[in-house]
Design an enzyme around this catalytic site. Structure first.
Site, PDB file in Angstrom:
ATOM      1  N   GLY A 135      40.547  36.869  25.299  1.00 50.86           N
ATOM      2  CA  GLY A 135      41.941  36.424  25.210  1.00 50.86           C
ATOM      3  C   GLY A 135      42.542  35.938  26.513  1.00 50.86           C
ATOM      4  O   GLY A 135      41.868  35.753  27.527  1.00 50.86           O
ATOM      5  N   GLU A 136      43.848  35.756  26.465  1.00 50.77           N
ATOM      6  CA  GLU A 136      44.562  35.222  27.623  1.00 50.77           C
ATOM      7  C   GLU A 136      44.541  36.185  28.806  1.00 50.77           C
ATOM      8  O   GLU A 136      44.668  35.760  29.956  1.00 50.77           O
ATOM      9  CB  GLU A 136      46.012  34.907  27.240  1.00 50.77           C
ATOM     10  CG  GLU A 136      46.141  33.807  26.189  1.00 50.77           C
ATOM     11  CD  GLU A 136      47.592  33.535  25.828  1.00 50.77           C
ATOM     12  OE1 GLU A 136      48.472  34.255  26.357  1.00 50.77           O
ATOM     13  OE2 GLU A 136      47.850  32.615  25.033  1.00 50.77           O
ATOM     14  N   ASP A 137      44.424  37.480  28.533  1.00 46.75           N
ATOM     15  CA  ASP A 137      44.432  38.471  29.604  1.00 46.75           C
ATOM     16  C   ASP A 137      43.029  38.851  30.063  1.00 46.75           C
ATOM     17  O   ASP A 137      42.837  39.879  30.709  1.00 46.75           O
ATOM     18  CB  ASP A 137      45.168  39.730  29.136  1.00 46.75           C
ATOM     19  CG  ASP A 137      46.637  39.467  28.850  1.00 46.75           C
ATOM     20  OD1 ASP A 137      47.218  38.600  29.533  1.00 46.75           O
ATOM     21  OD2 ASP A 137      47.197  40.112  27.938  1.00 46.75           O
ATOM     22  N   LYS A 138      42.041  38.028  29.720  1.00 46.40           N
ATOM     23  CA  LYS A 138      40.668  38.302  30.129  1.00 46.40           C
ATOM     24  C   LYS A 138      40.573  38.426  31.648  1.00 46.40           C
ATOM     25  O   LYS A 138      41.106  37.607  32.390  1.00 46.40           O
ATOM     26  CB  LYS A 138      39.746  37.182  29.644  1.00 46.40           C
ATOM     27  CG  LYS A 138      38.279  37.393  29.983  1.00 46.40           C
ATOM     28  CD  LYS A 138      37.439  36.275  29.375  1.00 46.40           C
ATOM     29  CE  LYS A 138      35.963  36.471  29.686  1.00 46.40           C
ATOM     30  NZ  LYS A 138      35.119  35.423  29.060  1.00 46.40           N
ATOM     31  N   TYR A 139      39.898  39.480  32.091  1.00 51.56           N
ATOM     32  CA  TYR A 139      39.815  39.746  33.526  1.00 51.56           C
ATOM     33  C   TYR A 139      38.955  38.681  34.197  1.00 51.56           C
ATOM     34  O   TYR A 139      37.899  38.311  33.696  1.00 51.56           O
ATOM     35  CB  TYR A 139      39.216  41.127  33.764  1.00 51.56           C
ATOM     36  CG  TYR A 139      39.274  41.587  35.205  1.00 51.56           C
ATOM     37  CD1 TYR A 139      40.382  42.265  35.682  1.00 51.56           C
ATOM     38  CD2 TYR A 139      38.223  41.330  36.076  1.00 51.56           C
ATOM     39  CE1 TYR A 139      40.445  42.686  36.990  1.00 51.56           C
ATOM     40  CE2 TYR A 139      38.275  41.741  37.395  1.00 51.56           C
ATOM     41  CZ  TYR A 139      39.390  42.420  37.850  1.00 51.56           C
ATOM     42  OH  TYR A 139      39.449  42.828  39.157  1.00 51.56           O
TER      43      TYR A 139
END
Length: 420
Positions: A135-139
């Protein structure tokens, strides 16, 4: 927890098979195929091919019950988002593999490994993978990464070690060359730099190194090692949480630079930035730096014609680069060969796969680690190959020493079937 079909495909392929290649399902009963030596290490890793008779160990009813409950919960979540049948079967395989590996550890006498503990491990891995690997918050990782020991309240170094430690038969895992490790650690205390040229056998090798150094009394030092890492461990969904817990120097290996010619210039630029970052570490006058690197550029692969697992050849350019970095650092630099046996912990595919999402397997086995004497500074400008050959030879000698230690040391026999 909300699942997306695409995310789950990456999820179960990335770390799903992180468990027991020899466990299979037979009429609802999990079986462990023991075509291995008395330690559980495949005999074809050594010069001998012979294997003892196959032994089957059943999973206890307690483990089966918790496994089935875990599966039902995950299946419900998958069906709610209309996941494809192959994704569901892949996740079932994942749960069966991990429960099988750790149930064997329990059968071998580790009563701390309970069915509830195993379920918690699986759920944590999935939750971390979905939270930080999609997702958008992938590290995202820079060219140099510091282990996240308190990231949103999570210690990812401990998470990774605690996840793989139960699958290692540490009691029967040999360490050879402790006096050489002691010397290397003394150099670090003096502010010197140390590089370990290692063979590479599984994606859990950083955790193997940590657990084996813990056995030698170097828990803190183990957490400070930098690992030279390829792109897979920083892009796979479930690999990301484990990588978040390690100190990394992130590069693109030779084997994968040419996979996409359009991105090759960008990857080469990133590699240059990584080397610049590493040089800065090595030049720090206030503290020494330890670096683990696999000069082969990848994992050791099984030879399909002999069923042995030879050490992959060391790349001279890689070793030359580290020697150059040592000279440029202006700090005392020490080189050692490190030999590792961890193949059966997480056996890699027999062939190199460029992309992510490979099939992976893990089983409960001993591991092994050797540290050589400090490598002699051989070879000049025109004979640089002599040092590379020396480093690889020492790694080979250490590898054979580990195999012999595993073959000759005493070990408990295969456990009887647990009582239900």
């Amino acid at each position: 927890m909300k699942f997306a079909t695409l995310c789950l495909a990456s999820l179960f392929c990335s770390y799903t098979s992180a468990f027991t290649s020899s466990i299979r399902s037979n009429n609802g009963v999990s079986l462990i195929n023991k075509n291995v030596n008395k330690f559980g290490v495949r005999r074809w890793m050594s010069s001998e091919i012979a294997v003892p008779p196959t032994t089957e160990v059943e999973m206890s009813s307690e483990f089966e019950a918790v496994r089935d409950a875990t599966l039902e919960q995950l299946k419900g979540q998958l069906n709610a988002v209309n996941a494809k049948p192959e994704l569901i079967s892949g996740l079932v395989h994942f749960v069966n593999e991990y429960f099988g590996a750790l149930s064997m550890a329990n059968a071998r006498g580790n009563e701390d490994i309970t069915p509830e503990f195993v379920a918690k491990q699986i759920v944590s891995a999935i939750q971390y993978g979905m939270a930080y690997g999609t997702g958008e918050d992938k590290y995202t990782f820079g060219v140099q990464h510091r282990a996240q020991r308190d990231y949103e309240g999570n210690d990812f170094y401990k998470f990774g070690c605690n996840f793989f430690r139960p699958a290692m038969d540490l009691e029967n895992s040999p360490f050879v060359g402790k006096e050489n490790l002691d010397e290397a650690m003394d150099f670090i205390k003096q502010g010197h730099n140390v590089v370990f040229f290692a063979n590479h056998q599984s994606e859990a090798d950083p955790q193997v190194v940590s657990c084996m150094l813990e056995k030698c009394g170097y828990s803190q030092e183990a957490s400070e090692i930098y690992f030279v890492a390829g792109h897979k461990v920083t892009t796979d969904t479930l690999a990301i949480p484990f990588s978040m817990g390690r100190n990394l120097i992130c590069i693109h290996s030779k084997k994968h630079l040419d996979a996409d010619m359009d991105t090759k210039p960008v990857k080469q630029k990133q590699n240059l930035m990584a080397m610049t970052s590493m040089l800065k570490l090595l030049r720090d006058p206030d503290q020494g730096c330890m670096i683990w690197v696999a000069p082969s550029g990848g994992r050791d692969r099984r030879d399909l014609t002999t069923n042995q697992v030879p050490i992959a050849p060391f790349d001279q350019k890689t070793i030359d680069m580290f020697r150059l970095m040592g000279n440029k650092s202006k700090q005392p630099m020490h080189y050692y060969s490190m030999s590792m046996i961890s193949y059966d912990l997480c056996p890699p595919p027999d062939f190199v796969e460029v992309g992510t999402g490979e099939q992976r397997n893990v089983r409960f086995v001993p591991v092994g680690l050797t540290v050589s004497k400090e490598l002699e500074n051989k070879g000049g400008v025109e004979t640089r190959h002599l040092f590379t050959e020396h480093a690889e030879e020492e790694c080979q000698l250490g590898y054979q020493a580990l195999l012999e230690a595993m073959d000759t040391s005493s070990s408990s026999s295969v456990p009887e079937k647990p009582q239900n």
